[in-house]
Enzyme design. Structure first.
Site, PDB file in Angstrom:
ATOM      1  N   LYS A 131     -14.314  10.236  12.318  1.00 41.84           N
ATOM      2  CA  LYS A 131     -15.396  11.714  12.748  1.00 41.84           C
ATOM      3  C   LYS A 131     -15.274  11.204  14.435  1.00 41.84           C
ATOM      4  CE  LYS A 131     -20.215  12.602  12.313  1.00 41.84           C
ATOM      5  NZ  LYS A 131     -21.373  12.486  11.434  1.00 41.84           N
ATOM      6  N   SER A 208     -23.627  16.211   9.739  1.00 43.72           N
ATOM      7  CA  SER A 208     -22.501  16.518  11.044  1.00 43.72           C
ATOM      8  C   SER A 208     -21.324  16.382  11.047  1.00 43.72           C
ATOM      9  CB  SER A 208     -22.965  16.191  12.036  1.00 43.72           C
ATOM     10  OG  SER A 208     -23.014  14.670  11.913  1.00 43.72           O
ATOM     11  N   GLY A 229     -26.769  10.020   7.968  1.00 43.80           N
ATOM     12  CA  GLY A 229     -27.522   9.687   8.844  1.00 43.80           C
ATOM     13  C   GLY A 229     -28.729  10.539   8.648  1.00 43.80           C
ATOM     14  N   GLY A 230     -28.970  12.228   7.137  1.00 48.41           N
ATOM     15  CA  GLY A 230     -29.749  12.768   7.210  1.00 48.41           C
ATOM     16  C   GLY A 230     -28.401  13.467   6.038  1.00 48.41           C
ATOM     17  N   GLY A 231     -27.565  13.432   5.774  1.00 46.31           N
ATOM     18  CA  GLY A 231     -26.442  13.552   5.044  1.00 46.31           C
ATOM     19  C   GLY A 231     -25.203  14.194   5.320  1.00 46.31           C
ATOM     20  N   SER A 232     -24.872  14.119   6.385  1.00 44.73           N
ATOM     21  CA  SER A 232     -23.558  14.286   7.212  1.00 44.73           C
ATOM     22  C   SER A 232     -22.134  13.581   5.892  1.00 44.73           C
ATOM     23  CB  SER A 232     -23.841  13.445   8.220  1.00 44.73           C
ATOM     24  OG  SER A 232     -24.499  14.056   9.357  1.00 44.73           O
TER      25      SER A 232
END
Length: 525
Positions: A131, A208, A229-232
Protein backbone atom coordinates in the site's frame (compact mmCIF):
# COMPACT_ATOMS: atom_id res chain seq x y z
CA UNK A 1 -21.80 14.79 14.91
CA UNK A 2 -25.32 14.68 16.35
CA UNK A 3 -26.81 12.83 13.36
CA UNK A 4 -24.14 10.14 13.62
CA UNK A 5 -24.33 9.96 17.42
CA UNK A 6 -20.68 10.89 17.90
CA UNK A 7 -21.61 12.83 21.03
CA UNK A 8 -22.99 9.76 22.83
CA UNK A 9 -19.95 9.47 25.12
CA UNK A 10 -20.33 13.04 26.38
CA UNK A 11 -23.35 12.04 28.43
CA UNK A 12 -21.88 8.91 29.99
CA UNK A 13 -20.00 8.57 33.26
CA UNK A 14 -17.10 6.27 32.38
CA UNK A 15 -14.79 5.90 35.34
CA UNK A 16 -12.12 3.60 33.88
CA UNK A 17 -8.68 5.11 33.37
CA UNK A 18 -8.08 5.80 29.66
CA UNK A 19 -6.02 3.40 27.56
CA UNK A 20 -4.28 5.39 24.84
CA UNK A 21 -2.44 2.42 23.26
CA UNK A 22 -4.10 -1.05 23.28
CA UNK A 23 -0.93 -2.97 24.16
CA UNK A 24 -1.66 -6.16 26.11
CA UNK A 25 1.07 -8.19 27.82
CA UNK A 26 1.22 -11.93 27.27
CA UNK A 27 3.50 -14.17 29.29
CA UNK A 28 2.67 -17.42 27.48
CA UNK A 29 5.64 -19.53 26.46
CA UNK A 30 4.73 -21.71 23.50
CA UNK A 31 6.93 -23.73 21.23
CA UNK A 32 6.67 -22.17 17.81
CA UNK A 33 7.59 -24.87 15.25
CA UNK A 34 6.72 -22.14 12.77
CA UNK A 35 8.93 -23.30 9.88
CA UNK A 36 7.82 -26.92 9.95
CA UNK A 37 4.14 -25.93 10.19
CA UNK A 38 4.45 -23.60 7.21
CA UNK A 39 6.11 -26.27 5.09
CA UNK A 40 3.34 -28.72 5.99
CA UNK A 41 0.72 -26.14 5.01
CA UNK A 42 2.42 -25.58 1.66
CA UNK A 43 2.60 -29.33 0.99
CA UNK A 44 -1.06 -29.75 1.94
CA UNK A 45 -2.28 -26.99 -0.37
CA UNK A 46 -4.53 -28.18 -3.21
CA UNK A 47 -2.78 -28.91 -6.51
CA UNK A 48 -5.67 -30.53 -8.38
CA UNK A 49 -5.76 -30.67 -12.16
CA UNK A 50 -9.43 -29.68 -12.11
CA UNK A 51 -10.55 -27.15 -14.68
CA UNK A 52 -12.55 -25.28 -12.02
CA UNK A 53 -11.19 -21.83 -11.26
CA UNK A 54 -9.15 -21.21 -8.15
CA UNK A 55 -6.78 -18.43 -7.21
CA UNK A 56 -3.08 -19.12 -7.72
CA UNK A 57 -1.42 -18.79 -4.33
CA UNK A 58 2.08 -18.89 -2.93
CA UNK A 59 2.29 -22.74 -3.06
CA UNK A 60 1.49 -22.64 -6.78
CA UNK A 61 4.35 -20.23 -7.42
CA UNK A 62 6.71 -22.30 -5.28
CA UNK A 63 5.83 -25.51 -7.14
CA UNK A 64 6.55 -23.83 -10.47
CA UNK A 65 9.85 -22.39 -9.26
CA UNK A 66 11.06 -25.59 -7.64
CA UNK A 67 10.19 -27.73 -10.67
CA UNK A 68 11.67 -25.24 -13.12
CA UNK A 69 8.38 -25.01 -15.01
CA UNK A 70 8.40 -21.23 -14.58
CA UNK A 71 11.09 -18.91 -13.20
CA UNK A 72 10.62 -15.75 -11.14
CA UNK A 73 12.00 -13.82 -14.13
CA UNK A 74 9.31 -15.22 -16.43
CA UNK A 75 6.68 -14.35 -13.82
CA UNK A 76 8.09 -10.82 -13.60
CA UNK A 77 7.85 -10.41 -17.36
CA UNK A 78 4.23 -11.57 -17.32
CA UNK A 79 3.42 -9.09 -14.56
CA UNK A 80 5.15 -6.25 -16.40
CA UNK A 81 3.10 -7.08 -19.50
CA UNK A 82 -0.09 -6.97 -17.42
CA UNK A 83 0.93 -3.66 -15.81
CA UNK A 84 1.73 -2.22 -19.24
CA UNK A 85 -1.71 -3.29 -20.44
CA UNK A 86 -3.24 -1.60 -17.41
CA UNK A 87 -1.41 1.64 -18.20
CA UNK A 88 -2.72 1.76 -21.75
CA UNK A 89 -6.24 0.68 -20.77
CA UNK A 90 -6.79 1.25 -17.03
CA UNK A 91 -9.34 -1.29 -15.85
CA UNK A 92 -8.24 -1.87 -12.26
CA UNK A 93 -6.04 1.04 -11.14
CA UNK A 94 -4.57 -1.36 -8.59
CA UNK A 95 -0.87 -0.51 -8.91
CA UNK A 96 -0.15 3.23 -9.00
CA UNK A 97 3.67 3.16 -9.05
CA UNK A 98 5.95 0.51 -10.52
CA UNK A 99 9.39 0.18 -12.08
CA UNK A 100 10.29 -2.38 -14.73
CA UNK A 101 13.97 -2.15 -13.75
CA UNK A 102 13.26 -2.80 -10.05
CA UNK A 103 10.98 -5.77 -10.78
CA UNK A 104 13.45 -7.38 -13.19
CA UNK A 105 16.38 -6.87 -10.79
CA UNK A 106 14.61 -8.66 -7.92
CA UNK A 107 13.27 -11.41 -10.19
CA UNK A 108 16.70 -12.12 -11.70
CA UNK A 109 18.25 -12.44 -8.23
CA UNK A 110 15.48 -14.83 -7.18
CA UNK A 111 15.85 -16.88 -10.37
CA UNK A 112 19.55 -17.31 -9.65
CA UNK A 113 18.83 -18.45 -6.11
CA UNK A 114 16.38 -21.11 -7.32
CA UNK A 115 18.87 -22.22 -9.96
CA UNK A 116 21.41 -22.72 -7.14
CA UNK A 117 18.71 -24.29 -4.92
CA UNK A 118 19.20 -21.63 -2.26
CA UNK A 119 15.89 -19.73 -1.93
CA UNK A 120 15.80 -17.35 1.01
CA UNK A 121 12.31 -18.19 2.29
CA UNK A 122 8.83 -19.28 1.25
CA UNK A 123 8.37 -15.78 -0.16
CA UNK A 124 11.41 -15.96 -2.46
CA UNK A 125 10.28 -14.96 -5.95
CA UNK A 126 6.71 -14.31 -4.82
CA UNK A 127 5.20 -11.15 -6.39
CA UNK A 128 3.94 -8.71 -3.77
CA UNK A 129 2.76 -5.10 -3.65
CA UNK A 130 2.54 -2.71 -0.73
CA UNK A 131 0.00 0.00 0.00
CA UNK A 132 1.21 3.50 -0.83
CA UNK A 133 1.04 4.38 2.88
CA UNK A 134 4.15 2.20 3.37
CA UNK A 135 7.65 3.37 2.40
CA UNK A 136 9.10 1.47 -0.56
CA UNK A 137 12.31 2.52 -2.31
CA UNK A 138 12.33 4.06 -4.95
CA UNK A 139 8.66 5.06 -5.03
CA UNK A 140 6.88 8.16 -3.75
CA UNK A 141 5.38 7.86 -0.26
CA UNK A 142 2.08 9.63 -1.11
CA UNK A 143 -0.58 7.79 0.92
CA UNK A 144 -3.10 8.35 -1.84
CA UNK A 145 -2.56 12.12 -2.08
CA UNK A 146 -1.34 14.27 -4.95
CA UNK A 147 0.82 16.52 -2.77
CA UNK A 148 2.93 14.32 -0.44
CA UNK A 149 6.56 13.41 -1.12
CA UNK A 150 7.48 14.89 -4.45
CA UNK A 151 10.82 13.03 -4.27
CA UNK A 152 11.29 9.24 -4.46
CA UNK A 153 11.67 7.44 -1.12
CA UNK A 154 15.22 6.57 -0.04
CA UNK A 155 14.45 4.33 2.95
CA UNK A 156 12.26 1.24 3.23
CA UNK A 157 9.67 0.62 5.92
CA UNK A 158 10.42 -2.33 8.21
CA UNK A 159 7.89 -4.59 6.45
CA UNK A 160 9.38 -3.67 3.07
CA UNK A 161 12.85 -4.55 4.31
CA UNK A 162 11.59 -7.89 5.62
CA UNK A 163 10.01 -8.70 2.28
CA UNK A 164 13.24 -7.87 0.45
CA UNK A 165 15.25 -10.01 2.87
CA UNK A 166 12.81 -12.87 2.24
CA UNK A 167 13.43 -12.59 -1.51
CA UNK A 168 9.97 -11.33 -2.51
CA UNK A 169 9.60 -9.51 -5.83
CA UNK A 170 7.99 -6.14 -5.12
CA UNK A 171 5.95 -5.24 -8.21
CA UNK A 172 5.11 -1.71 -7.03
CA UNK A 173 2.95 0.23 -4.61
CA UNK A 174 -0.81 -0.05 -4.62
CA UNK A 175 -3.66 2.43 -4.78
CA UNK A 176 -5.49 3.56 -1.66
CA UNK A 177 -8.25 5.78 -0.38
CA UNK A 178 -6.66 9.20 0.14
CA UNK A 179 -4.96 9.28 3.56
CA UNK A 180 -7.03 6.27 4.60
CA UNK A 181 -10.01 8.49 5.41
CA UNK A 182 -12.71 6.29 3.87
CA UNK A 183 -13.88 2.73 3.33
CA UNK A 184 -14.84 2.67 -0.38
CA UNK A 185 -11.45 3.09 -2.05
CA UNK A 186 -12.82 6.02 -4.04
CA UNK A 187 -9.96 8.37 -4.94
CA UNK A 188 -10.62 10.86 -7.75
CA UNK A 189 -7.28 12.70 -7.68
CA UNK A 190 -5.09 12.81 -10.77
CA UNK A 191 -2.33 10.43 -9.61
CA UNK A 192 -4.55 7.62 -8.47
CA UNK A 193 -8.10 7.32 -9.71
CA UNK A 194 -10.50 4.85 -8.14
CA UNK A 195 -9.46 1.19 -7.92
CA UNK A 196 -12.02 -1.20 -9.36
CA UNK A 197 -13.37 -4.44 -7.95
CA UNK A 198 -12.14 -7.35 -10.11
CA UNK A 199 -15.45 -9.17 -9.57
CA UNK A 200 -17.40 -6.25 -10.98
CA UNK A 201 -15.51 -3.12 -12.11
CA UNK A 202 -18.66 -1.05 -11.59
CA UNK A 203 -18.34 -1.64 -7.84
CA UNK A 204 -15.86 -0.37 -5.25
CA UNK A 205 -13.02 -2.50 -3.89
CA UNK A 206 -13.45 -1.21 -0.36
CA UNK A 207 -10.82 0.84 1.40
CA UNK A 208 -8.57 2.06 2.34
CA UNK A 209 -6.22 -0.71 1.04
CA UNK A 210 -8.13 -0.68 -2.24
CA UNK A 211 -5.34 -1.38 -4.73
CA UNK A 212 -3.89 -4.14 -2.55
CA UNK A 213 -7.16 -6.09 -2.68
CA UNK A 214 -7.66 -5.44 -6.40
CA UNK A 215 -4.13 -6.61 -7.20
CA UNK A 216 -4.58 -9.93 -5.36
CA UNK A 217 -8.13 -10.66 -6.54
CA UNK A 218 -7.15 -9.92 -10.15
CA UNK A 219 -4.17 -12.30 -10.02
CA UNK A 220 -1.47 -9.64 -10.42
CA UNK A 221 0.17 -10.97 -7.24
CA UNK A 222 -0.84 -13.56 -4.61
CA UNK A 223 0.10 -11.30 -1.70
CA UNK A 224 -0.29 -7.62 -0.86
CA UNK A 225 0.32 -5.64 2.30
CA UNK A 226 -2.20 -3.17 3.69
CA UNK A 227 -2.86 -1.18 6.82
CA UNK A 228 -5.99 -1.55 8.95
CA UNK A 229 -7.15 1.27 11.23
CA UNK A 230 -10.89 0.83 10.68
CA UNK A 231 -11.13 -2.32 8.59
CA UNK A 232 -8.81 -1.12 5.83
CA UNK A 233 -7.40 -4.62 5.22
CA UNK A 234 -10.52 -6.61 6.04
CA UNK A 235 -13.11 -4.49 4.17
CA UNK A 236 -11.37 -4.63 0.76
CA UNK A 237 -10.53 -8.31 1.32
CA UNK A 238 -14.22 -8.98 2.00
CA UNK A 239 -15.45 -6.94 -0.96
CA UNK A 240 -12.94 -8.58 -3.33
CA UNK A 241 -13.39 -12.18 -2.18
CA UNK A 242 -9.94 -12.82 -0.70
CA UNK A 243 -8.41 -13.43 2.74
CA UNK A 244 -7.40 -10.49 4.94
CA UNK A 245 -5.60 -10.57 8.31
CA UNK A 246 -5.33 -7.74 10.82
CA UNK A 247 -2.78 -8.75 13.39
CA UNK A 248 -2.80 -7.90 17.09
CA UNK A 249 -1.90 -4.25 17.67
CA UNK A 250 1.91 -4.12 17.66
CA UNK A 251 2.43 -7.60 16.16
CA UNK A 252 3.70 -6.27 12.79
CA UNK A 253 5.87 -3.16 12.85
CA UNK A 254 4.35 0.06 11.49
CA UNK A 255 7.74 1.76 11.27
CA UNK A 256 8.01 3.48 7.92
CA UNK A 257 4.27 4.00 7.51
CA UNK A 258 2.59 7.38 7.78
CA UNK A 259 1.41 7.45 11.44
CA UNK A 260 -2.09 8.52 10.48
CA UNK A 261 -3.66 6.88 13.54
CA UNK A 262 -1.09 5.48 15.94
CA UNK A 263 -3.46 3.66 18.32
CA UNK A 264 -5.83 1.88 15.91
CA UNK A 265 -3.67 0.80 12.95
CA UNK A 266 -2.20 -2.65 12.38
CA UNK A 267 -0.50 -3.95 9.24
CA UNK A 268 -1.59 -7.15 7.61
CA UNK A 269 -1.58 -9.31 4.49
CA UNK A 270 -4.27 -9.58 1.83
CA UNK A 271 -3.89 -12.87 0.00
CA UNK A 272 -5.51 -15.74 -1.83
CA UNK A 273 -5.70 -18.24 1.03
CA UNK A 274 -5.29 -18.75 4.75
CA UNK A 275 -2.04 -20.64 4.07
CA UNK A 276 -0.68 -17.58 2.26
CA UNK A 277 -1.76 -15.42 5.22
CA UNK A 278 0.13 -17.72 7.59
CA UNK A 279 3.29 -17.51 5.48
CA UNK A 280 3.18 -13.70 5.24
CA UNK A 281 2.30 -13.31 8.92
CA UNK A 282 5.22 -15.50 10.05
CA UNK A 283 7.72 -13.44 8.05
CA UNK A 284 6.36 -9.96 8.84
CA UNK A 285 5.53 -10.37 12.54
CA UNK A 286 8.01 -9.86 15.35
CA UNK A 287 9.61 -7.15 17.48
CA UNK A 288 11.19 -4.11 15.86
CA UNK A 289 13.33 -1.64 17.82
CA UNK A 290 11.91 1.14 15.63
CA UNK A 291 8.35 0.34 16.75
CA UNK A 292 7.99 0.27 20.55
CA UNK A 293 4.43 -1.07 20.75
CA UNK A 294 5.42 -4.58 19.69
CA UNK A 295 8.64 -5.02 21.65
CA UNK A 296 7.07 -7.15 24.39
CA UNK A 297 5.06 -9.41 22.06
CA UNK A 298 5.12 -13.17 22.72
CA UNK A 299 6.94 -15.63 20.48
CA UNK A 300 5.16 -16.65 17.28
CA UNK A 301 3.50 -20.04 17.48
CA UNK A 302 1.60 -21.96 14.82
CA UNK A 303 1.69 -25.53 16.13
CA UNK A 304 -2.08 -25.58 16.79
CA UNK A 305 -2.92 -24.55 13.24
CA UNK A 306 -2.70 -28.08 11.84
CA UNK A 307 -5.29 -29.75 14.07
CA UNK A 308 -7.66 -31.99 12.04
CA UNK A 309 -10.77 -30.66 13.76
CA UNK A 310 -12.05 -27.88 15.99
CA UNK A 311 -13.18 -30.01 18.93
CA UNK A 312 -13.35 -28.11 22.20
CA UNK A 313 -13.35 -24.67 20.60
CA UNK A 314 -16.09 -22.29 21.66
CA UNK A 315 -17.24 -19.82 19.04
CA UNK A 316 -18.87 -16.76 20.56
CA UNK A 317 -21.69 -15.11 18.60
CA UNK A 318 -23.84 -12.13 19.54
CA UNK A 319 -26.77 -12.99 17.26
CA UNK A 320 -28.39 -9.58 17.51
CA UNK A 321 -25.14 -7.99 16.32
CA UNK A 322 -24.52 -10.80 13.81
CA UNK A 323 -27.89 -10.20 12.14
CA UNK A 324 -27.33 -6.45 11.66
CA UNK A 325 -26.49 -6.99 7.99
CA UNK A 326 -28.13 -7.68 4.65
CA UNK A 327 -30.40 -10.75 4.74
CA UNK A 328 -28.40 -12.44 1.98
CA UNK A 329 -25.14 -11.99 3.90
CA UNK A 330 -26.67 -13.27 7.15
CA UNK A 331 -27.96 -16.41 5.43
CA UNK A 332 -24.59 -17.33 3.90
CA UNK A 333 -22.69 -16.57 7.11
CA UNK A 334 -25.09 -18.68 9.22
CA UNK A 335 -24.42 -21.65 6.95
CA UNK A 336 -20.68 -21.07 7.31
CA UNK A 337 -21.06 -21.15 11.11
CA UNK A 338 -22.91 -24.47 10.84
CA UNK A 339 -20.04 -25.76 8.73
CA UNK A 340 -17.57 -24.94 11.52
CA UNK A 341 -19.78 -26.73 14.04
CA UNK A 342 -19.44 -29.87 11.92
CA UNK A 343 -15.71 -29.84 12.79
CA UNK A 344 -16.59 -30.17 16.47
CA UNK A 345 -16.71 -26.52 17.53
CA UNK A 346 -19.62 -25.30 19.63
CA UNK A 347 -21.43 -21.99 19.34
CA UNK A 348 -21.87 -19.99 22.54
CA UNK A 349 -24.37 -17.14 22.65
CA UNK A 350 -22.72 -13.98 23.97
CA UNK A 351 -23.64 -10.34 24.27
CA UNK A 352 -21.07 -7.83 23.03
CA UNK A 353 -21.90 -4.81 25.18
CA UNK A 354 -21.93 -1.12 24.31
CA UNK A 355 -21.24 -1.53 20.60
CA UNK A 356 -22.67 1.92 19.86
CA UNK A 357 -20.24 3.42 22.34
CA UNK A 358 -17.44 1.35 20.78
CA UNK A 359 -18.35 2.74 17.36
CA UNK A 360 -18.25 6.34 18.58
CA UNK A 361 -15.03 5.81 20.54
CA UNK A 362 -13.30 4.30 17.53
CA UNK A 363 -14.32 7.14 15.21
CA UNK A 364 -13.12 9.73 17.71
CA UNK A 365 -9.77 7.96 18.19
CA UNK A 366 -8.97 7.30 14.56
CA UNK A 367 -10.18 10.60 13.12
CA UNK A 368 -8.84 12.62 16.08
CA UNK A 369 -5.38 11.11 15.67
CA UNK A 370 -5.49 11.63 11.90
CA UNK A 371 -6.49 15.26 12.38
CA UNK A 372 -3.58 15.77 14.77
CA UNK A 373 -1.00 14.18 12.46
CA UNK A 374 -2.36 15.99 9.40
CA UNK A 375 -2.50 19.44 11.01
CA UNK A 376 0.17 20.88 8.63
CA UNK A 377 -1.55 19.28 5.63
CA UNK A 378 -4.94 20.61 6.71
CA UNK A 379 -3.49 24.11 6.93
CA UNK A 380 -1.26 24.05 3.83
CA UNK A 381 -2.80 21.55 1.40
CA UNK A 382 -6.52 21.77 2.13
CA UNK A 383 -7.45 22.65 -1.47
CA UNK A 384 -5.40 19.72 -2.81
CA UNK A 385 -7.26 17.17 -0.70
CA UNK A 386 -10.29 15.23 -1.92
CA UNK A 387 -13.63 16.60 -0.71
CA UNK A 388 -14.30 13.55 1.49
CA UNK A 389 -10.91 13.98 3.18
CA UNK A 390 -11.65 17.63 3.89
CA UNK A 391 -15.04 16.72 5.32
CA UNK A 392 -13.69 14.03 7.65
CA UNK A 393 -10.82 16.18 8.91
CA UNK A 394 -13.20 19.11 9.42
CA UNK A 395 -15.47 16.82 11.43
CA UNK A 396 -12.50 15.72 13.53
CA UNK A 397 -11.72 19.39 14.20
CA UNK A 398 -14.89 19.45 16.31
CA UNK A 399 -13.68 16.76 18.71
CA UNK A 400 -12.55 18.09 22.07
CA UNK A 401 -9.84 16.85 24.41
CA UNK A 402 -12.64 15.57 26.61
CA UNK A 403 -14.09 13.58 23.70
CA UNK A 404 -10.72 11.94 23.08
CA UNK A 405 -10.13 11.09 26.74
CA UNK A 406 -13.66 9.72 27.10
CA UNK A 407 -13.17 7.58 23.98
CA UNK A 408 -10.03 6.08 25.50
CA UNK A 409 -11.88 5.46 28.76
CA UNK A 410 -14.37 3.49 26.67
CA UNK A 411 -11.45 1.62 25.12
CA UNK A 412 -10.31 0.52 28.61
CA UNK A 413 -13.83 -0.56 29.45
CA UNK A 414 -14.30 -2.55 26.26
CA UNK A 415 -10.90 -4.24 26.57
CA UNK A 416 -11.87 -5.34 30.09
CA UNK A 417 -15.16 -6.74 28.76
CA UNK A 418 -13.27 -8.75 26.15
CA UNK A 419 -10.68 -10.07 28.58
CA UNK A 420 -13.53 -11.41 30.69
CA UNK A 421 -15.47 -12.83 27.73
CA UNK A 422 -12.41 -14.65 26.40
CA UNK A 423 -12.53 -16.74 29.56
CA UNK A 424 -15.70 -18.41 28.25
CA UNK A 425 -15.16 -18.35 24.46
CA UNK A 426 -12.13 -18.76 22.22
CA UNK A 427 -13.19 -16.30 19.55
CA UNK A 428 -16.05 -14.19 18.19
CA UNK A 429 -17.68 -14.61 14.79
CA UNK A 430 -19.41 -11.93 12.70
CA UNK A 431 -20.03 -11.33 9.03
CA UNK A 432 -17.13 -9.52 7.36
CA UNK A 433 -19.21 -6.54 6.27
CA UNK A 434 -22.90 -5.74 6.65
CA UNK A 435 -23.29 -5.06 2.92
CA UNK A 436 -21.57 -6.13 -0.31
CA UNK A 437 -19.34 -3.83 -2.34
CA UNK A 438 -21.29 -0.65 -3.19
CA UNK A 439 -21.87 0.35 -6.79
CA UNK A 440 -19.76 3.21 -8.18
CA UNK A 441 -21.81 6.21 -9.29
CA UNK A 442 -20.56 8.31 -12.20
CA UNK A 443 -20.16 11.38 -9.97
CA UNK A 444 -17.95 9.41 -7.54
CA UNK A 445 -15.17 9.25 -10.14
CA UNK A 446 -15.20 13.03 -10.48
CA UNK A 447 -15.84 14.40 -7.00
CA UNK A 448 -15.50 11.42 -4.65
CA UNK A 449 -18.04 9.61 -2.52
CA UNK A 450 -19.27 10.38 0.97
CA UNK A 451 -22.17 8.16 2.02
CA UNK A 452 -22.20 8.00 5.80
CA UNK A 453 -24.77 5.22 6.10
CA UNK A 454 -22.87 2.94 3.71
CA UNK A 455 -19.65 3.73 5.58
CA UNK A 456 -21.24 2.73 8.88
CA UNK A 457 -22.56 -0.54 7.42
CA UNK A 458 -19.20 -1.30 5.88
CA UNK A 459 -17.33 -0.71 9.16
CA UNK A 460 -19.92 -2.22 11.50
CA UNK A 461 -18.01 -5.40 12.30
CA UNK A 462 -14.53 -3.87 12.01
CA UNK A 463 -14.27 -1.29 14.76
CA UNK A 464 -14.18 -3.57 17.81
CA UNK A 465 -10.85 -5.10 16.76
CA UNK A 466 -9.30 -1.74 15.87
CA UNK A 467 -10.31 -0.03 19.12
CA UNK A 468 -9.15 -2.88 21.37
CA UNK A 469 -6.19 -4.21 19.34
CA UNK A 470 -7.39 -7.82 19.04
CA UNK A 471 -6.53 -9.75 15.83
CA UNK A 472 -9.13 -10.52 13.17
CA UNK A 473 -9.33 -12.57 9.98
CA UNK A 474 -11.85 -12.44 7.11
CA UNK A 475 -12.37 -15.45 4.85
CA UNK A 476 -14.63 -15.56 1.76
CA UNK A 477 -17.66 -17.83 2.23
CA UNK A 478 -19.94 -17.07 -0.71
CA UNK A 479 -21.45 -14.60 -3.15
CA UNK A 480 -24.57 -12.51 -3.46
CA UNK A 481 -27.12 -13.21 -6.16
CA UNK A 482 -25.35 -10.60 -8.30
CA UNK A 483 -21.96 -12.29 -7.83
CA UNK A 484 -20.37 -10.01 -5.23
CA UNK A 485 -18.24 -11.71 -2.52
CA UNK A 486 -19.37 -12.36 1.07
CA UNK A 487 -16.98 -13.05 3.99
CA UNK A 488 -17.09 -14.28 7.58
CA UNK A 489 -14.89 -12.66 10.24
CA UNK A 490 -13.13 -14.35 13.16
CA UNK A 491 -11.77 -12.32 16.09
CA UNK A 492 -9.57 -13.85 18.80
CA UNK A 493 -7.80 -12.67 21.92
CA UNK A 494 -4.61 -10.64 21.76
CA UNK A 495 -1.63 -12.45 20.14
CA UNK A 496 -3.73 -15.49 19.18
CA UNK A 497 -3.45 -15.20 15.39
CA UNK A 498 -2.72 -18.95 15.34
CA UNK A 499 -6.31 -19.65 16.40
CA UNK A 500 -7.61 -17.43 13.60
CA UNK A 501 -5.52 -19.37 11.09
CA UNK A 502 -6.61 -22.71 12.55
CA UNK A 503 -10.30 -21.87 12.18
CA UNK A 504 -9.73 -20.07 8.88
CA UNK A 505 -8.19 -23.17 7.29
CA UNK A 506 -11.38 -25.08 8.04
CA UNK A 507 -13.65 -22.21 7.05
CA UNK A 508 -12.19 -21.81 3.57
CA UNK A 509 -13.29 -25.38 2.82
CA UNK A 510 -16.90 -24.18 3.08
CA UNK A 511 -16.76 -22.42 -0.28
CA UNK A 512 -17.32 -25.22 -2.79
CA UNK A 513 -16.49 -23.15 -5.85
CA UNK A 514 -14.52 -19.94 -6.16
CA UNK A 515 -16.07 -17.63 -8.74
CA UNK A 516 -13.60 -16.25 -11.26
CA UNK A 517 -13.31 -12.45 -11.17
CA UNK A 518 -14.40 -10.55 -14.27
CA UNK A 519 -10.85 -9.15 -14.53
CA UNK A 520 -8.18 -11.77 -13.90
CA UNK A 521 -4.56 -12.22 -14.98
CA UNK A 522 -3.18 -15.76 -14.87
CA UNK A 523 0.45 -14.81 -14.28
CA UNK A 524 1.71 -18.41 -14.12
CA UNK A 525 0.41 -19.35 -17.58
Amino acid sequence: MRLNNLIVLRYLDITEDPTFMPVVADERKKCGHVTSVLHQLVEASPHSASTAFRFKGIPDYLNCYRSGKVTPLQVAENIIAALDAEKSNPRLRAIVQSSREEIIKMAKASTDRYRNRKPLSLLDGIPVCLKEEIKVVPYHHRSGTQYLDTKPETEDATVTRKLREAGAVIIGVSNMHELGTGTTGCNPNRYHGTARNPYNPQHFTGGSSSGSAAAVASGLCPLAIGTDGGGSVRIPASFCGIVGLKGTFGRISCSGCHPLSYSTVSLGPLCTSVTDAAIAYSILAGPDTLYPYGLSQPELFLSEVLTPDLKGLKLGIDWTFFKACDVEIESVCRKAVKFLEAFGASVVNVSLPEMEEVRAAHVICILGEMRDFLQPDFNNHFQEMNLETRLNLALASQFTALDYIKANRQRSRTMAFLQNMFKSVDCFLTPGTACPAPRIQASDLQTGCSDVQTTLRTMRYMQLANLTGIPALVVPVGYTGSGLPISLQIMAKWWDEALLLQIGLKLEQFLDKTAKPAIYYDILE
